[in-house]
Design an enzyme around this catalytic site. Sequence first.
Site, PDB file in Angstrom:
ATOM      1  N   ASN A   1       7.601  -5.479  -1.275  1.00  0.00           N
ATOM      2  CA  ASN A   1       8.111  -3.968  -0.142  1.00  0.00           C
ATOM      3  C   ASN A   1       6.633  -4.830   0.301  1.00  0.00           C
ATOM      4  OD1 ASN A   1       7.691  -2.387   1.168  1.00  0.00           O
ATOM      5  ND2 ASN A   1       9.222  -1.280   0.108  1.00  0.00           N
TER       6      ASN A   1
ATOM      7  N   GLU B   1      12.152  -9.383   1.702  1.00  0.00           N
ATOM      8  CA  GLU B   1      11.912  -9.043   2.182  1.00  0.00           C
ATOM      9  C   GLU B   1      12.894  -7.640   2.183  1.00  0.00           C
ATOM     10  OE1 GLU B   1      11.237  -8.537   6.454  1.00  0.00           O
ATOM     11  OE2 GLU B   1      10.831  -7.040   6.732  1.00  0.00           O
TER      12      GLU B   1
ATOM     13  N   TYR C   1      11.092   9.318   1.227  1.00  0.00           N
ATOM     14  CA  TYR C   1      11.114   8.303  -0.002  1.00  0.00           C
ATOM     15  C   TYR C   1      12.160   8.306  -0.696  1.00  0.00           C
ATOM     16  CZ  TYR C   1       7.741   5.953   3.241  1.00  0.00           C
ATOM     17  OH  TYR C   1       7.054   5.341   4.345  1.00  0.00           O
TER      18      TYR C   1
ATOM     19  N   PRO D   1       0.723  -1.165  -0.214  1.00  0.00           N
ATOM     20  CA  PRO D   1       0.392  -0.311  -0.370  1.00  0.00           C
ATOM     21  C   PRO D   1       0.723   1.007   0.244  1.00  0.00           C
ATOM     22  CG  PRO D   1      -0.101  -1.277   2.402  1.00  0.00           C
ATOM     23  CD  PRO D   1       0.849  -2.219   1.105  1.00  0.00           C
ATOM     24  N   ASN D   2       0.153   2.271  -0.759  1.00  0.00           N
ATOM     25  CA  ASN D   2       0.512   3.454  -1.249  1.00  0.00           C
ATOM     26  C   ASN D   2       2.090   3.835  -1.696  1.00  0.00           C
ATOM     27  OD1 ASN D   2      -1.065   4.963   0.569  1.00  0.00           O
ATOM     28  ND2 ASN D   2      -0.355   3.439   2.540  1.00  0.00           N
TER      29      ASN D   2
ATOM     30  N   ARG E   1      13.224   3.754  12.456  1.00  0.00           N
ATOM     31  CA  ARG E   1      11.944   4.751  12.167  1.00  0.00           C
ATOM     32  C   ARG E   1      11.159   4.609  13.832  1.00  0.00           C
ATOM     33  NH1 ARG E   1       9.507   4.455   6.733  1.00  0.00           N
ATOM     34  NH2 ARG E   1       8.131   6.088   7.620  1.00  0.00           N
TER      35      ARG E   1
ATOM     36  N   HIS F   1      12.924  -3.186   1.773  1.00  0.00           N
ATOM     37  CA  HIS F   1      11.938  -1.471   1.977  1.00  0.00           C
ATOM     38  C   HIS F   1      12.741  -0.488   1.828  1.00  0.00           C
ATOM     39  CE1 HIS F   1       9.420  -3.328   4.973  1.00  0.00           C
ATOM     40  NE2 HIS F   1       9.700  -4.492   5.446  1.00  0.00           N
TER      41      HIS F   1
ATOM     42  N   ARG G   1       4.201  12.265  -2.730  1.00  0.00           N
ATOM     43  CA  ARG G   1       4.707  12.462  -1.435  1.00  0.00           C
ATOM     44  C   ARG G   1       5.584  12.109  -0.674  1.00  0.00           C
ATOM     45  NH1 ARG G   1       0.273  13.525  -3.519  1.00  0.00           N
ATOM     46  NH2 ARG G   1      -1.906  13.122  -2.945  1.00  0.00           N
TER      47      ARG G   1
ATOM     48  N   ALA H   1       4.015  -1.045   4.225  1.00  0.00           N
ATOM     49  CA  ALA H   1       2.342  -1.145   6.527  1.00  0.00           C
ATOM     50  C   ALA H   1       2.107  -2.663   6.794  1.00  0.00           C
ATOM     51  CB  ALA H   1       1.633  -0.411   6.834  1.00  0.00           C
TER      52      ALA H   1
END
Length: 143
Positions: free
Chosen positions: A73, A97, A22, A9-10, A106, A99, A17, A76
Amino acid sequence: MKILVLNGPNLNLLGLREPELYGSRTYPDLVEFCRGAASAAGAEAEVRQTNHEGVLVDWIQQARGVFDAIVLNAAAYTHTSVAILDAIKAVRIPVAEVHLTEPKEREPFRRVSYVGMAAEAVFSGRGFDSYADAIRHFAAKGA
Ligand code: CA2
């Protein structure tokens, strides 16, 4: 070797954004980047993105017999999804995995990774290069 690159997501908002977090490159840029990294490593990458947890589960299940490895990835859902963890365990395809950022540096809620409980490797904190690292990992070992 065929590698399935899945994005959660996103990540379709890349470059549009929060560039300070990112980066300024877009999701289409990421697709091209992964295809190029795979090609350079002698592999082939199919790159997909969805905002829906169940769609990620479907894609992981459907990868069996079609793809040699999955670069994931889960965004969330990395930190929440037992369903994705179960799908990875069930499908028996090696998963890495990835990222863009380093989640462990974070917020505390990003320190848990359900995906990481079933992934054979984790590549994070290197922006797009995290994906290239994962693709090269599988290409080098023949998945
Ligand atoms: O660092 C990563 O790649 C993450 O998987 C990104 C996720 C975050 O929840 C993970 O903890 C770490 C968030 C993806 C959101 O993507 C956006 C991209 C551009 C603008 C806004 C959000």
